[in-house]
Write an enzyme that holds these catalytic residues in place. Structure first.
Site, PDB file in Angstrom:
ATOM      1  N   ASP A   1       0.674  -1.305   0.016  1.00 27.29           N
ATOM      2  CA  ASP A   1      -0.049   0.079   0.021  1.00 27.29           C
ATOM      3  C   ASP A   1       0.873   1.485   0.048  1.00 27.29           C
ATOM      4  OD1 ASP A   1      -2.550  -1.283   0.152  1.00 27.29           O
ATOM      5  OD2 ASP A   1      -2.360  -1.564   2.010  1.00 27.29           O
TER       6      ASP A   1
ATOM      7  N   ARG B   1      -8.441  19.780  22.454  1.00 25.74           N
ATOM      8  CA  ARG B   1      -7.250  19.547  22.996  1.00 25.74           C
ATOM      9  C   ARG B   1      -6.814  17.891  23.070  1.00 25.74           C
ATOM     10  NH1 ARG B   1     -10.068  23.305  25.396  1.00 25.74           N
ATOM     11  NH2 ARG B   1      -9.081  25.349  25.919  1.00 25.74           N
TER      12      ARG B   1
ATOM     13  N   ASP C   1      -3.652  14.781  21.651  1.00 28.23           N
ATOM     14  CA  ASP C   1      -2.704  14.542  20.680  1.00 28.23           C
ATOM     15  C   ASP C   1      -2.717  14.878  19.362  1.00 28.23           C
ATOM     16  OD1 ASP C   1      -1.441  13.480  23.055  1.00 28.23           O
ATOM     17  OD2 ASP C   1      -1.504  11.331  22.189  1.00 28.23           O
TER      18      ASP C   1
ATOM     19  N   ALA D   1      -6.356  10.786  21.174  1.00 30.78           N
ATOM     20  CA  ALA D   1      -6.180  11.030  22.675  1.00 30.78           C
ATOM     21  C   ALA D   1      -6.606  12.375  23.089  1.00 30.78           C
ATOM     22  CB  ALA D   1      -4.954  10.904  23.192  1.00 30.78           C
TER      23      ALA D   1
HETATM   24  P1  NAD Z   1       4.111   2.057   7.051  1.00 31.26           P
HETATM   25  O1  NAD Z   1       5.106   1.223   6.231  1.00 31.26           O
HETATM   26  O2  NAD Z   1       4.256   2.175   8.525  1.00 31.26           O
HETATM   27  O3  NAD Z   1       2.678   1.191   6.759  1.00 31.26           O
HETATM   28  C1  NAD Z   1       1.488   1.246   7.580  1.00 31.26           C
HETATM   29  C2  NAD Z   1       0.719   0.169   7.259  1.00 31.26           C
HETATM   30  O4  NAD Z   1      -0.488   0.781   7.043  1.00 31.26           O
HETATM   31  C3  NAD Z   1       1.058  -0.989   6.120  1.00 31.26           C
HETATM   32  O5  NAD Z   1       0.684  -2.243   6.625  1.00 31.26           O
HETATM   33  C4  NAD Z   1       0.068  -0.659   5.104  1.00 31.26           C
HETATM   34  O6  NAD Z   1      -0.219  -2.078   4.289  1.00 31.26           O
HETATM   35  C5  NAD Z   1      -0.821  -0.093   5.689  1.00 31.26           C
HETATM   36  N1  NAD Z   1      -1.947   0.603   4.997  1.00 31.26           N
HETATM   37  C6  NAD Z   1      -1.704   1.875   4.290  1.00 31.26           C
HETATM   38  N2  NAD Z   1      -2.746   2.228   3.632  1.00 31.26           N
HETATM   39  C7  NAD Z   1      -3.660   1.430   4.046  1.00 31.26           C
HETATM   40  C8  NAD Z   1      -5.013   1.428   3.720  1.00 31.26           C
HETATM   41  N3  NAD Z   1      -5.643   2.308   3.147  1.00 31.26           N
HETATM   42  N4  NAD Z   1      -5.835   0.462   4.408  1.00 31.26           N
HETATM   43  C9  NAD Z   1      -5.269  -0.511   5.297  1.00 31.26           C
HETATM   44  N5  NAD Z   1      -4.143  -0.481   5.479  1.00 31.26           N
HETATM   45  C10 NAD Z   1      -3.278   0.489   4.956  1.00 31.26           C
HETATM   46  O7  NAD Z   1       3.877   3.374   6.326  1.00 31.26           O
HETATM   47  P2  NAD Z   1       3.592   3.574   4.783  1.00 31.26           P
HETATM   48  O8  NAD Z   1       3.508   2.554   4.056  1.00 31.26           O
HETATM   49  O9  NAD Z   1       4.492   4.908   4.523  1.00 31.26           O
HETATM   50  O10 NAD Z   1       2.073   4.025   4.879  1.00 31.26           O
HETATM   51  C11 NAD Z   1       1.545   5.277   5.505  1.00 31.26           C
HETATM   52  C12 NAD Z   1       0.441   5.100   6.093  1.00 31.26           C
HETATM   53  O11 NAD Z   1       0.563   4.491   7.436  1.00 31.26           O
HETATM   54  C13 NAD Z   1      -0.481   6.347   6.422  1.00 31.26           C
HETATM   55  O12 NAD Z   1      -1.097   6.833   5.321  1.00 31.26           O
HETATM   56  C14 NAD Z   1      -1.145   5.628   7.588  1.00 31.26           C
HETATM   57  O13 NAD Z   1      -2.596   5.386   7.198  1.00 31.26           O
HETATM   58  C15 NAD Z   1      -0.448   4.735   8.084  1.00 31.26           C
HETATM   59  N6  NAD Z   1      -0.176   4.825   9.556  1.00 31.26           N
HETATM   60  C16 NAD Z   1      -0.848   4.096  10.402  1.00 31.26           C
HETATM   61  C17 NAD Z   1      -0.707   4.179  11.767  1.00 31.26           C
HETATM   62  C18 NAD Z   1      -1.391   3.250  12.779  1.00 31.26           C
HETATM   63  O14 NAD Z   1      -2.151   2.457  12.286  1.00 31.26           O
HETATM   64  N7  NAD Z   1      -1.416   3.726  14.032  1.00 31.26           N
HETATM   65  C19 NAD Z   1       0.007   5.187  12.228  1.00 31.26           C
HETATM   66  C20 NAD Z   1       0.928   5.980  11.388  1.00 31.26           C
HETATM   67  C21 NAD Z   1       0.545   5.952  10.074  1.00 31.26           C
END
Ligand code: NAD
Length: 264
Positions: free
Chosen positions: A45, A148, A150, A185
C-alpha cells in the site's frame, strides 16, 4: 497505451517490476515514466501511496493498479504469481475504472495570503510541534468545539482502514463521497470537552482548524510529514479530484476488509 511501473525498492519488488516491464513491452505497450496511462505499483500500500503522489498532477489521465510482494494490501491486491494474467489483462482488455474520493487539505498562513494545497489518498493528520494540540474546530463555518489532545486525523473512505481504524474510526465504503475526522487522545474532563466520537462529513462540508495560541503545526499527508509555521487555518474537504483504479476483476471492498482483518 503508455505505462509505468514503480517498485518498493526491495529485490523481490524490483525483479517483478523488471519482469512486468519486459512483458508489457513484448505486448507493444509503450514505457513512459512521465505521462503513463496506467501505473503498476509493485510492493505494498505504501508503494501505491508513493505512486499516487508521484502522478497526482495527472489523476484524470492515469489509472493505478497494485501488486503486493508482502501481505495483501488495500490498494495492492494482485499477487506476484498473477502477473502474467495481469499483463494480458492490461494489454488485451478494456478494463473498468473505479474512482475513489480523495481529501483536499489547504493550509493558510498568518501573513502574505499564501496557501498550500495537498491531496491525500489515505489521510492527513495535525499534531502540535510541542505539547498538547489546541485548536478551534469549525464545521461549515460554524464553531464546533475547541480540541485539546494529541492530534486529529482526517481520512478518506479508502484511508478509513488505515490510521483512522487504529484510532477507532469507522470503515467507510469508498463509493461514499465523505471524509472522516478521528480524535487522537482528546482531553475530556470537567473543564475541557470534545465530541469524543469520529465524525463523518459529506461532500461540500468543510472541516476547519484554527490555532488558539501556538501557530506551528506538524501536518502529515499520507506518508509525508511537513512542518507548517505561522498557520492561520487548516481546511479539509472532499477533493474535486479522484483517484482512478484499473479493475480487471471484481474484488469487493468488504471482501478486502474481511481478508485483511478477519481471515485469509
Ligand atoms: P508503513 O510502512 O508504516 O505502513 C503502514 C501500514 O498501513 C502498512 O501495513 C500498510 O499496508 C497499511 N496501509 C496503508 N494504507 C492502508 C489502507 N488504505 N488501508 C489499510 N491499510 C493500509 O507506512 P507507509 O507504507 O508509508 O504508509 C503510510 C500510512 O501508514 C499512512 O497513510 C497511515 O494510514 C498509516 N499509519 C498508520 C498508523 C497506525 O495504524 N497507528 C500510524 C501511522 C501511519
Amino acid at each position: 497505451m503508455k505505462f509505468a511501473v514503480t517498485s518498493k525498492g526491495d529485490q523481490k519488488s524490483n525483479t517483478l517490476m523488471h519482469k512486468m516491464r519486459s512483458y508489457l513491452l513484448d505486448f507493444q505497450l509503450q514505457y513512459d515514466e512521465e505521462k503513463p496511462d496506467i501505473v503498476i505499483s509493485v510492493g505494498g500500500d505504501g508503494t501505491l501511496l508513493y505512486a499516487f503522489h508521484r502522478y497526482k498532477s495527472r489523476l484524470d489521465k492515469t489509472a493505478f493498479v497494485g501488486v503486493h510482494t508482502g501481505h495483501l494490501g488495500f490498494y495492492a491486491d494482485w499477487t506476484p504469481d498473477e502477473i502474467e494474467k495481469l499483463v494480458i489483462a492490461i494489454a488485451k482488455t478494456h478494463y473498468q475504472i473505479v474512482e475513489y474520493p480523495l481529501l483536499e487539505v489547504i493550509v493558510r498562513y498568518q501573513h502574505g495570503g499564501k496557501e498550500t494545497k495537498y491531496l491525500a489518498l489515505n489521510e492527513s493528520t495535525v499534531k502540535s510541534v510541542e505539547g498538547t494540540l489546541v485548536m478551534d474546530v469549525e464545521i461549515k463555518g460554524q464553531k464546533f468545539e475547541t480540541f485539546r489532545g494529541d492530534g486529529l486525523c482526517v481520512s478518506t473512505p479508502s484511508g478509513s482502514t488505515a490510521y483512522n481504524k487504529a484510532l477507532g474510526g469507522a470503515i467507510i465504503h469508498p463509493s461514499i463521497r465523505a471524509i472522516q475526522v478521528a480524535e487522537m487522545a482528546s482531553i475530556n474532563n470537567r473543564v475541557f470537552r470534545t465530541v469524543g466520537s469520529p465524525l463523518i462529513l459529506p461532500d461540500h462540508h468543510t472541516f476547519m482548524l484554527k490555532p488558539v495560541n501556538q501557530v506551528d503545526f506538524i501536518v502529515t499527508v499520507d506518508h509525508l510529514q511537513i512542518l507548517h509555521k505561522d498557520v492561520k487555518s487548516i481546511q479539509f474537504r472532499v477533493a474535486q479530484e479522484k483517484i482512478r483504479f484499473a479493475r480487471f476483476r471484481p474484488f469487493p471492498f468488504w471482501k478486502r476488509v474481511r481478508d485483511s482483518f478477519i481471515a485469509d
